[in-house]
Design a protein around this motif. Structure first.
Motif, PDB file in Angstrom:
ATOM      1  N   UNK A   1      -3.146  -0.232   6.653  1.00 26.90           N
ATOM      2  CA  UNK A   1      -4.036  -1.517   6.083  1.00 26.90           C
ATOM      3  C   UNK A   1      -2.973  -0.877   4.759  1.00 26.90           C
ATOM      4  N   UNK A   2      -2.872   0.514   3.996  1.00 30.39           N
ATOM      5  CA  UNK A   2      -2.369   0.251   3.207  1.00 30.39           C
ATOM      6  C   UNK A   2      -1.155   0.079   3.112  1.00 30.39           C
ATOM      7  N   UNK A   3      -0.263   0.469   4.753  1.00 31.27           N
ATOM      8  CA  UNK A   3       1.294   0.294   4.475  1.00 31.27           C
ATOM      9  C   UNK A   3       1.308  -1.548   4.938  1.00 31.27           C
ATOM     10  N   UNK A   4      -0.046  -1.981   5.479  1.00 35.89           N
ATOM     11  CA  UNK A   4       0.300  -3.271   5.310  1.00 35.89           C
ATOM     12  C   UNK A   4       0.223  -4.149   3.918  1.00 35.89           C
ATOM     13  N   UNK A   5      -0.398  -3.352   3.090  1.00 38.29           N
ATOM     14  CA  UNK A   5      -0.825  -3.808   1.970  1.00 38.29           C
ATOM     15  C   UNK A   5       1.022  -4.227   1.047  1.00 38.29           C
ATOM     16  N   UNK A   6       1.707  -3.269   1.131  1.00 38.21           N
ATOM     17  CA  UNK A   6       2.511  -2.905   0.327  1.00 38.21           C
ATOM     18  C   UNK A   6       4.029  -3.688   1.503  1.00 38.21           C
ATOM     19  N   UNK A   7       3.766  -3.929   2.696  1.00 36.05           N
ATOM     20  CA  UNK A   7       4.385  -4.328   3.441  1.00 36.05           C
ATOM     21  C   UNK A   7       4.691  -6.218   2.595  1.00 36.05           C
ATOM     22  N   UNK A   8       2.838  -6.537   2.690  1.00 34.12           N
ATOM     23  CA  UNK A   8       3.046  -7.730   2.217  1.00 34.12           C
ATOM     24  C   UNK A   8       3.108  -8.084   1.138  1.00 34.12           C
ATOM     25  N   UNK A   9       2.822  -7.237  -0.046  1.00 37.79           N
ATOM     26  CA  UNK A   9       3.070  -7.314  -1.700  1.00 37.79           C
ATOM     27  C   UNK A   9       5.325  -6.942  -1.698  1.00 37.79           C
ATOM     28  N   UNK A  10       5.884  -6.240  -1.205  1.00 43.24           N
ATOM     29  CA  UNK A  10       7.203  -6.393  -0.858  1.00 43.24           C
ATOM     30  C   UNK A  10       7.521  -7.416  -0.351  1.00 43.24           C
ATOM     31  N   UNK A  11       7.367  -8.268   0.218  1.00 47.00           N
ATOM     32  CA  UNK A  11       7.838  -9.485   1.303  1.00 47.00           C
ATOM     33  C   UNK A  11       7.753 -11.027  -0.603  1.00 47.00           C
ATOM     34  N   UNK A  12       6.539 -10.751  -0.902  1.00 49.65           N
ATOM     35  CA  UNK A  12       6.235 -11.414  -2.203  1.00 49.65           C
ATOM     36  C   UNK A  12       7.635 -11.921  -3.060  1.00 49.65           C
TER      37      UNK A  12
END
Length: 128
Positions: free
Chosen positions: A89-100
């Motif tokens: 979940x933390x990795x998904x959070x980082x992925x989403x944040x990086x894509x914004x």
């Protein structure tokens, strides 16, 4: 809009509260601990789905700091299944944040989000 965002943040906070470990000094039953593990994993998985849901990008951006703080705690949980779900979940959070895009989150906010991603990467490299 902001009232709805605040309500959604409260929902994320409630899920995170369920996911975090409880004081189990009164826990004597293995059934209770299995139920606890199941509810904690369910909460983490719900957080994960909320993070990945594209319409939630504004919510995720505004909630990133406290989500990352909660996931950081969960990365050192005594239960492997919880640690594994939290890392995903933390990795998904980082992925989403990086894509914004920067223009969406603002420059200062983008720097803060970058530091959350850096902390996760440093943790991941340390356990690899």
């Amino acid at each position: 809009m902001m009232q709805g965002l605040h309500h959604q943040q409260q929902q994320l906070a409630a899920l995170l509260s369920v996911a975090l470990p409880k004081d189990d000094s009164s826990s004597s039953s293995s059934t209770r601990s299995e139920e606890d593990e199941s509810s904690r994993l369910g909460a983490i998985n719900s957080l994960h789905r909320s993070i990945l849901y594209p319409p939630n990008s504004l919510l995720v951006t505004h909630s990133a700091s406290f989500l990352a703080q909660g996931f950081s705690q969960l990365l050192s949980d005594k239960l492997y299944s919880v640690r594994q779900a939290a890392a995903t979940a933390y990795g998904a959070l980082c992925s989403v944040l990086s894509s914004i895009p920067i223009s969406t989150s603002g420059r200062q906010n983008h720097v803060m989000l970058g530091s959350l991603v850096d902390r996760f990467i440093n943790w991941a490299l340390a356990v690899a």
